[in-house]
Scaffold this motif. Structure first.
Motif, PDB file in Angstrom:
ATOM      1  N   VAL A  39     -32.095 -38.441  13.876  1.00  0.00           N
ATOM      2  CA  VAL A  39     -31.438 -38.620  12.574  1.00  0.00           C
ATOM      3  C   VAL A  39     -30.177 -39.473  12.735  1.00  0.00           C
ATOM      4  O   VAL A  39     -29.869 -40.327  11.884  1.00  0.00           O
ATOM      5  N   ALA A  40     -29.442 -39.283  13.829  1.00  0.00           N
ATOM      6  CA  ALA A  40     -28.276 -40.123  14.089  1.00  0.00           C
ATOM      7  C   ALA A  40     -28.694 -41.584  14.260  1.00  0.00           C
ATOM      8  O   ALA A  40     -28.006 -42.501  13.786  1.00  0.00           O
ATOM      9  N   SER A  49     -22.141 -46.008  10.540  1.00  0.00           N
ATOM     10  CA  SER A  49     -21.653 -45.668  11.877  1.00  0.00           C
ATOM     11  C   SER A  49     -20.929 -44.335  11.908  1.00  0.00           C
ATOM     12  O   SER A  49     -21.061 -43.565  12.863  1.00  0.00           O
ATOM     13  N   PHE A  50     -20.151 -44.045  10.860  1.00  0.00           N
ATOM     14  CA  PHE A  50     -19.410 -42.782  10.841  1.00  0.00           C
ATOM     15  C   PHE A  50     -20.358 -41.591  10.782  1.00  0.00           C
ATOM     16  O   PHE A  50     -20.192 -40.604  11.504  1.00  0.00           O
ATOM     17  N   LEU A  51     -21.373 -41.652   9.930  1.00  0.00           N
ATOM     18  CA  LEU A  51     -22.340 -40.563   9.835  1.00  0.00           C
ATOM     19  C   LEU A  51     -23.135 -40.425  11.124  1.00  0.00           C
ATOM     20  O   LEU A  51     -23.455 -39.308  11.544  1.00  0.00           O
ATOM     21  N   ALA A  53     -22.103 -41.133  14.220  1.00  0.00           N
ATOM     22  CA  ALA A  53     -21.250 -40.492  15.222  1.00  0.00           C
ATOM     23  C   ALA A  53     -21.026 -39.024  14.894  1.00  0.00           C
ATOM     24  O   ALA A  53     -21.023 -38.164  15.794  1.00  0.00           O
ATOM     25  N   THR A  54     -20.847 -38.701  13.613  1.00  0.00           N
ATOM     26  CA  THR A  54     -20.663 -37.303  13.219  1.00  0.00           C
ATOM     27  C   THR A  54     -21.902 -36.481  13.526  1.00  0.00           C
ATOM     28  O   THR A  54     -21.805 -35.323  13.954  1.00  0.00           O
ATOM     29  N   GLN A  55     -23.071 -37.062  13.310  1.00  0.00           N
ATOM     30  CA  GLN A  55     -24.325 -36.352  13.592  1.00  0.00           C
ATOM     31  C   GLN A  55     -24.423 -35.981  15.066  1.00  0.00           C
ATOM     32  O   GLN A  55     -24.848 -34.876  15.412  1.00  0.00           O
ATOM     33  N   VAL A  56     -24.005 -36.875  15.946  1.00  0.00           N
ATOM     34  CA  VAL A  56     -24.090 -36.604  17.385  1.00  0.00           C
ATOM     35  C   VAL A  56     -23.000 -35.625  17.823  1.00  0.00           C
ATOM     36  O   VAL A  56     -23.268 -34.653  18.543  1.00  0.00           O
ATOM     37  N   ALA A 123     -20.096 -49.326  -2.140  1.00  0.00           N
ATOM     38  CA  ALA A 123     -19.111 -48.305  -2.520  1.00  0.00           C
ATOM     39  C   ALA A 123     -18.716 -47.442  -1.327  1.00  0.00           C
ATOM     40  O   ALA A 123     -17.591 -46.943  -1.261  1.00  0.00           O
ATOM     41  N   LEU A 124     -19.630 -47.278  -0.382  1.00  0.00           N
ATOM     42  CA  LEU A 124     -19.317 -46.476   0.811  1.00  0.00           C
ATOM     43  C   LEU A 124     -18.499 -47.244   1.835  1.00  0.00           C
ATOM     44  O   LEU A 124     -18.056 -46.671   2.827  1.00  0.00           O
ATOM     45  N   ARG A 125     -18.320 -48.539   1.639  1.00  0.00           N
ATOM     46  CA  ARG A 125     -17.501 -49.373   2.519  1.00  0.00           C
ATOM     47  C   ARG A 125     -17.922 -49.196   3.984  1.00  0.00           C
ATOM     48  O   ARG A 125     -17.132 -48.849   4.855  1.00  0.00           O
ATOM     49  N   GLU A 126     -19.250 -49.417   4.222  1.00  0.00           N
ATOM     50  CA  GLU A 126     -19.849 -49.364   5.554  1.00  0.00           C
ATOM     51  C   GLU A 126     -19.681 -47.996   6.205  1.00  0.00           C
ATOM     52  O   GLU A 126     -19.571 -47.882   7.423  1.00  0.00           O
ATOM     53  N   GLY A 127     -19.669 -46.950   5.418  1.00  0.00           N
ATOM     54  CA  GLY A 127     -19.672 -45.595   5.968  1.00  0.00           C
ATOM     55  C   GLY A 127     -18.378 -45.176   6.617  1.00  0.00           C
ATOM     56  O   GLY A 127     -18.378 -44.375   7.566  1.00  0.00           O
TER      57      GLY A 127
END
Length: 203
Positions: A39-40, A49-51, A53-56, A123-127
């Motif tokens: 999923v990451a 990228s933020f999601l 890294a958070t997933q891992v 709108a998410l500004r590249e996460g």
């Protein structure tokens, strides 16, 4: 990117099936780690990228360490071969899984995105962390809190499923022995050694 997305999605599905099909709790946890890593990778293919890294860090790292700690603490690493501690748990799980799969199929064919994908990604500004936090705590506050409750229910269910029956006492005190039936030889007791004094002869 599309080929990587499809491949990682297929691997995530395989990991999910291994997680629910494993009879060993440790193997199921490792399958869940594999699914979370896939999923990451899916988030990474979508430039989140933020999601990713958070997933891992959070899920595949901290939360899975907590799950493994609970499994080892409850001695649940042995394969489950006995009767289910919760009655009708398999039937209820099958019904719930079928309802969930049907709901996902209906949602996949009837869902309409309220805004174009490119506009939502912009709108998410590249996460970035600020944009994700703003959306989670404003627009998606209710789903965010629902996921936390779902995780709590999953942990409670895991603890309930891996409970083992406690050892039943035999009803005898430690300083007493059971009466032997008639015709049974008495147990041999330890002999106390004797010390011969000088000039004394023992038989």
């Amino acid at each position: 990117m599309m080929v990587a997305f499809i491949l990682l999605g297929a691997l995530a599905l395989v990991g999910g099936v291994l997680t629910i099909a494993a009879r060993n709790a440790v193997h199921a946890a490792l399958g869940l780690v594999f699914t979370l890593l896939c999923v990451a990778g899916l988030f990474a293919t979508m430039s989140a990228s933020f999601l990713s890294a958070t997933q891992v860090i959070v899920y595949a790292g901290a939360i899975m360490v907590l799950f493994l700690f609970v499994i080892m603490m409850l001695n649940a690493n042995a394969p489950v071969t006995g009767q289910d501690p919760v009655p009708l748990v398999r039937e209820l799980a099958g019904i719930g899984g079928a309802l969930l799969a049907g709901a996902l199929v209906v949602l996949a064919f009837t869902f309409k995105d309220p805004q174009p994908l490119a506009q939502g990604a912009a709108a998410l500004r590249e996460g970035s962390a600020g944009a994700v936090g703003e959306n989670l705590l404003t627009r998606f506050l209710l789903p965010f809190e629902a996921v936390s409750i779902l995780l709590l229910i999953a942990i409670i269910g895991a603890v309930a499923l891996v409970q083992r029956p406690a050892a039943q006492p035999d009803g005898l005190p430690d300083d007493e022995t059971a009466e032997l039936p008639a015709g049974t030889a008495a147990p041999v007791t330890a002999l106390t050694p004797t010390i011969n004094t000088p000039g004394e002869v023992r038989a």
